[in-house]
Design an enzyme around this catalytic site. Structure first.
Site, PDB file in Angstrom:
ATOM      1  N   ARG A  29       0.832  -1.214   0.000  1.00  0.00           N
ATOM      2  CA  ARG A  29       0.000   0.000   0.000  1.00  0.00           C
ATOM      3  C   ARG A  29       0.867   1.264   0.000  1.00  0.00           C
ATOM      4  NH1 ARG A  29      -3.011  -3.627  -0.513  1.00  0.00           N
ATOM      5  NH2 ARG A  29      -5.166  -3.740   0.216  1.00  0.00           N
TER       6      ARG A  29
ATOM      7  N   SER B 102     -10.160  -0.084   3.895  1.00  0.00           N
ATOM      8  CA  SER B 102      -9.332  -0.352   5.081  1.00  0.00           C
ATOM      9  C   SER B 102      -8.754   0.968   5.576  1.00  0.00           C
ATOM     10  CB  SER B 102      -8.164  -1.268   4.736  1.00  0.00           C
ATOM     11  OG  SER B 102      -8.617  -2.485   4.228  1.00  0.00           O
TER      12      SER B 102
ATOM     13  N   GLU C 254      -3.775   3.632   6.591  1.00  0.00           N
ATOM     14  CA  GLU C 254      -3.542   3.353   5.179  1.00  0.00           C
ATOM     15  C   GLU C 254      -4.079   4.537   4.366  1.00  0.00           C
ATOM     16  OE1 GLU C 254      -5.502   2.173   1.943  1.00  0.00           O
ATOM     17  OE2 GLU C 254      -5.669   0.117   2.667  1.00  0.00           O
TER      18      GLU C 254
HETATM   19  N1  EPU Z   1     -10.787 -10.147  10.728  1.00  0.00           N
HETATM   20  C1  EPU Z   1     -11.219  -9.988  12.021  1.00  0.00           C
HETATM   21  N2  EPU Z   1     -12.271  -9.144  12.237  1.00  0.00           N
HETATM   22  C2  EPU Z   1     -12.897  -8.480  11.240  1.00  0.00           C
HETATM   23  C3  EPU Z   1     -12.451  -8.665   9.920  1.00  0.00           C
HETATM   24  C4  EPU Z   1     -11.390  -9.495   9.684  1.00  0.00           C
HETATM   25  O1  EPU Z   1     -10.702 -10.574  12.948  1.00  0.00           O
HETATM   26  O2  EPU Z   1     -13.825  -7.718  11.525  1.00  0.00           O
HETATM   27  C5  EPU Z   1      -9.612 -11.016  10.497  1.00  0.00           C
HETATM   28  C6  EPU Z   1      -9.979 -12.352   9.928  1.00  0.00           C
HETATM   29  O3  EPU Z   1      -9.234 -13.332  10.589  1.00  0.00           O
HETATM   30  C7  EPU Z   1      -9.532 -12.292   8.508  1.00  0.00           C
HETATM   31  C8  EPU Z   1      -8.367 -11.313   8.574  1.00  0.00           C
HETATM   32  O4  EPU Z   1      -8.754 -10.398   9.601  1.00  0.00           O
HETATM   33  O5  EPU Z   1      -9.126 -13.539   8.065  1.00  0.00           O
HETATM   34  C9  EPU Z   1      -8.118 -10.566   7.298  1.00  0.00           C
HETATM   35  O6  EPU Z   1      -9.348  -9.937   6.891  1.00  0.00           O
HETATM   36  P1  EPU Z   1      -9.644  -9.678   5.353  1.00  0.00           P
HETATM   37  O7  EPU Z   1      -9.438 -10.942   4.598  1.00  0.00           O
HETATM   38  O8  EPU Z   1     -10.957  -9.012   5.231  1.00  0.00           O
HETATM   39  O9  EPU Z   1      -8.487  -8.748   4.898  1.00  0.00           O
HETATM   40  P2  EPU Z   1      -7.846  -7.440   5.566  1.00  0.00           P
HETATM   41  O10 EPU Z   1      -6.456  -7.822   5.963  1.00  0.00           O
HETATM   42  O11 EPU Z   1      -8.701  -6.824   6.595  1.00  0.00           O
HETATM   43  C10 EPU Z   1      -6.812  -6.695   3.289  1.00  0.00           C
HETATM   44  C11 EPU Z   1      -6.755  -5.418   2.531  1.00  0.00           C
HETATM   45  C12 EPU Z   1      -8.079  -5.169   1.829  1.00  0.00           C
HETATM   46  C13 EPU Z   1      -8.348  -6.333   0.883  1.00  0.00           C
HETATM   47  C14 EPU Z   1      -8.373  -7.625   1.692  1.00  0.00           C
HETATM   48  C15 EPU Z   1      -8.530  -8.851   0.830  1.00  0.00           C
HETATM   49  C16 EPU Z   1      -5.186  -4.023   3.775  1.00  0.00           C
HETATM   50  C17 EPU Z   1      -5.013  -2.843   4.652  1.00  0.00           C
HETATM   51  N3  EPU Z   1      -6.433  -4.315   3.436  1.00  0.00           N
HETATM   52  O12 EPU Z   1      -7.788  -6.486   4.308  1.00  0.00           O
HETATM   53  O13 EPU Z   1      -7.956  -3.991   1.054  1.00  0.00           O
HETATM   54  O14 EPU Z   1      -9.590  -6.162   0.211  1.00  0.00           O
HETATM   55  O15 EPU Z   1      -7.128  -7.764   2.419  1.00  0.00           O
HETATM   56  O16 EPU Z   1      -7.350  -9.107   0.137  1.00  0.00           O
HETATM   57  O17 EPU Z   1      -4.199  -4.668   3.404  1.00  0.00           O
HETATM   58  C18 EPU Z   1      -8.246  -1.626   1.211  1.00  0.00           C
HETATM   59  O18 EPU Z   1      -7.029  -1.547   1.101  1.00  0.00           O
HETATM   60  O19 EPU Z   1      -8.983  -0.623   1.314  1.00  0.00           O
HETATM   61  C19 EPU Z   1      -8.855  -2.950   1.228  1.00  0.00           C
HETATM   62  C20 EPU Z   1     -10.158  -3.130   1.415  1.00  0.00           C
END
Ligand code: EPU
Length: 347
Positions: free
Chosen positions: A168, A245, A343
Site C-alpha cells: 500500500r 481499510s 492506510e
Molecule cells: N478479521 C477480524 N475481524 C474483522 C475482519 C477481519 O478478525 O472484523 C480477520 C480475519 O481473521 C480475517 C483477517 O482479519 O481472516 C483478514 O481480513 P480480510 O481478509 O478481510 O483482509 P484485511 O487484511 O482486513 C486486506 C486489505 C483489503 C483487501 C483484503 C482482501 C489491507 C489494509 N487491506 O484487508 O484492502 O480487500 O485484504 O485481500 O491490506 C483496502 O485496502 O482498502 C482494502 C479493502
C-alpha cells in the site's frame, strides 16, 4: 483566469470523498485533458497555492477545509497499445474508474486485475497506494506511468522501479505527496492468465460457483466472486461513507511475532516469507472491542461487519473520524503493544 479552465471557488467537496465528509475547497478544477492542464500550469502556479490532486477521493480523510487548488482527475480513455500472442499492453487515463477498467479487461479476457474488481477509485490513484486485494497487487501488472510534475510543469515518465512500490505504498504516497498528477498508466495483461486463487475464501467461492452455478473456471468468474465477497463484507460508500481499510496490517519481525503469538495463540497471521509476519489489524481492533462501535458524540463508527473500516453514519466530520482512529490506535497499542498505521491519506 481563462474561461476554458473552469475554475470553481469555495466548492463543497462532500461529494468528492467517499467518507462523505463535509468540507470546502478554496478552488477546484476538473481536468479532463492533460494539454489544458499543462498549458495552464504557469498561470495556476502564479497563485502560489498548493495543488491537491484527487481521483475518486476513496482513500482520503479530509480534516479541514482545503486551502489550495483541488485538481480532479477526469482524464479518460483506454487503449491497447501493443498486442502480442499472449499479452497486451494497455494505456489508461488516470481518471478512468478502476472497476470500469476491470470490467473492460475481463470482457476481453485480458487477465491480471480481475482479483482487484470493485476497488473504489480511479486508475490514476491505483499506483499511489499500490492497490491490492485477494493475493494480487497492482505492481504485478504495472509497466509505467506518465505524470505531470506540478512543481516544474513537466511531463515525466515513471518506470516500475521509479515508483518504489511497497505494501500500500509508492514514491507518490509519502515521499512526494501531491506533487504528481497521474495522467495515464500502462499495464501488461495476459490473454491466458493463470487464475490467482491463493486467498482461501476466493477459491471456495469460485469453486462453489463452478459446481453449483455452472460457471466456467475463468477470470470472469474470479471477478464476479471477488465482487460478491467484497459486497458481503465491505460497505458500499454510496450508502455508508467509508474509505476501505483505514489502517494497514502491521508487520512484526520474528522476535516480536513470537512474543505476540505466545500470548495470542488464536490470532490469525500471514508469514511473509522473509521471517516477518503480517497480523490483521481488523482482528486487533475487533479484540479491542471496537467492531461495530458507534461514537455517542458523533456519527463516526467502526463497520459492524469488518473492524478495519471506519464509517461515517451521516454527518461525522473528518476530525471526528480522525479522533476515533486515534482512539483505536491507542487501544490496540495498549492491549497488544502494536502500532497500527493509517492506510488512508489524511489531509
Ligand atoms: N478479521 C477480524 N475481524 C474483522 C475482519 C477481519 O478478525 O472484523 C480477520 C480475519 O481473521 C480475517 C483477517 O482479519 O481472516 C483478514 O481480513 P480480510 O481478509 O478481510 O483482509 P484485511 O487484511 O482486513 C486486506 C486489505 C483489503 C483487501 C483484503 C482482501 C489491507 C489494509 N487491506 O484487508 O484492502 O480487500 O485484504 O485481500 O491490506 C483496502 O485496502 O482498502 C482494502 C479493502
Amino acid at each position: 483566469m481563462e474561461q476554458s479552465l473552469q475554475i470553481l471557488s469555495d466548492v463543497s467537496i462532500k461529494g468528492y470523498n467517499t467518507f462523505g465528509v463535509a468540507a470546502s475547497a478554496q478552488h477546484l478544477l476538473e481536468v479532463s485533458d492533460e494539454i489544458v492542464l499543462l498549458n495552464s500550469l504557469y498561470e495556476l502556479r502564479s497563485f502560489k497555492l498548493p495543488f491537491l490532486p484527487i481521483g475518486g477521493g476513496s482513500n482520503l480523510l479530509i480534516t479541514n477545509d482545503l486551502e489550495g487548488i483541488v485538481l480532479l482527475n477526469r482524464i479518460k480513455g483506454i487503449r491497447c497499445i501493443e498486442e502480442r500472442h499472449s499479452e497486451v499492453i494497455i494505456e489508461v487515463g488516470g481518471g478512468v474508474i478502476w472497476h470500469d477498467l476491470v470490467n473492460y479487461c475481463v470482457e476481453r479476457n485480458w487477465g491480471g486485475i480481475e482479483n482487484l474488481a470493485l476497488i473504489p477509485g480511479t486508475v490514476g490513484a491505483a499506483p499511489i497506494q499500490n492497490i491490492g486485494a485477494y493475493g494480487v497487487e497492482l505492481e504485478q501488472v504495472f509497466e509505467e506511468l506518465t505524470a505531470i510534475d506540478l512543481e516544474t510543469g513537466e511531463l515525466c515518465r515513471f518506470s516500475h522501479e521509479d515508483c518504489q512500490f511497497g505494501y500500500r505504498n509508492s514514491v507518490f504516497k509519502y515521499e512526494q505527496p501531491k506533487r504528481f498528477f497521474i495522467v495515464r498508466v500502462r499495464l501488461r495483461l495476459l490473454k491466458n492468465a493463470p487464475l490467482r486463487l491463493s486467498y482461501g475464501r476466493l477459491r471456495e467461492t469460485v469453486e462453489r460457483m463452478v459446481r453449483e452455478e455452472n460457471c466456467s473456471l475463468n477470470i470472469a468468474t474470479v471477478s464476479e466472486a471477488v465482487c460478491r465477497i467484497r459486497r458481503s463484507k465491505l460497505p458500499d460508500p454510496s450508502v455508508l461513507g467509508n474509505s476501505g481499510s483505514f489502517f494497514k496490517n502491521p508487520v512484526l519481525d520474528a522476535k516480536d511475532f513470537e512474543a505476540f503469538s505466545k500470548q495470542h495463540a488464536n490470532a490469525p497471521f500471514y508469514a511473509l516469507g522473509d521471517g516477518s509476519y503480517k497480523v490483521p489489524a481488523a482482528w486487533l481492533i475487533e479484540q479491542a472491542g471496537f467492531k461495530g462501535y458507534r461514537s455517542t458524540e458523533s456519527d463516526a463508527g467502526v463497520y459492524e461487519q469488518h473492524a478495519l473500516i471506519l464509517v461515517n453514519h451521516g454527518n461525522a466530520s473528518g476530525n471526528e473520524l480522525l479522533t476515533l482512529s486515534k482512539r483505536l490506535q491507542a487501544t490496540v497499542r495498549e492491549k497488544f503493544g502494536i502500532t497500527i498505521a493509517p492506510e488512508v491519506t489524511i489531509w
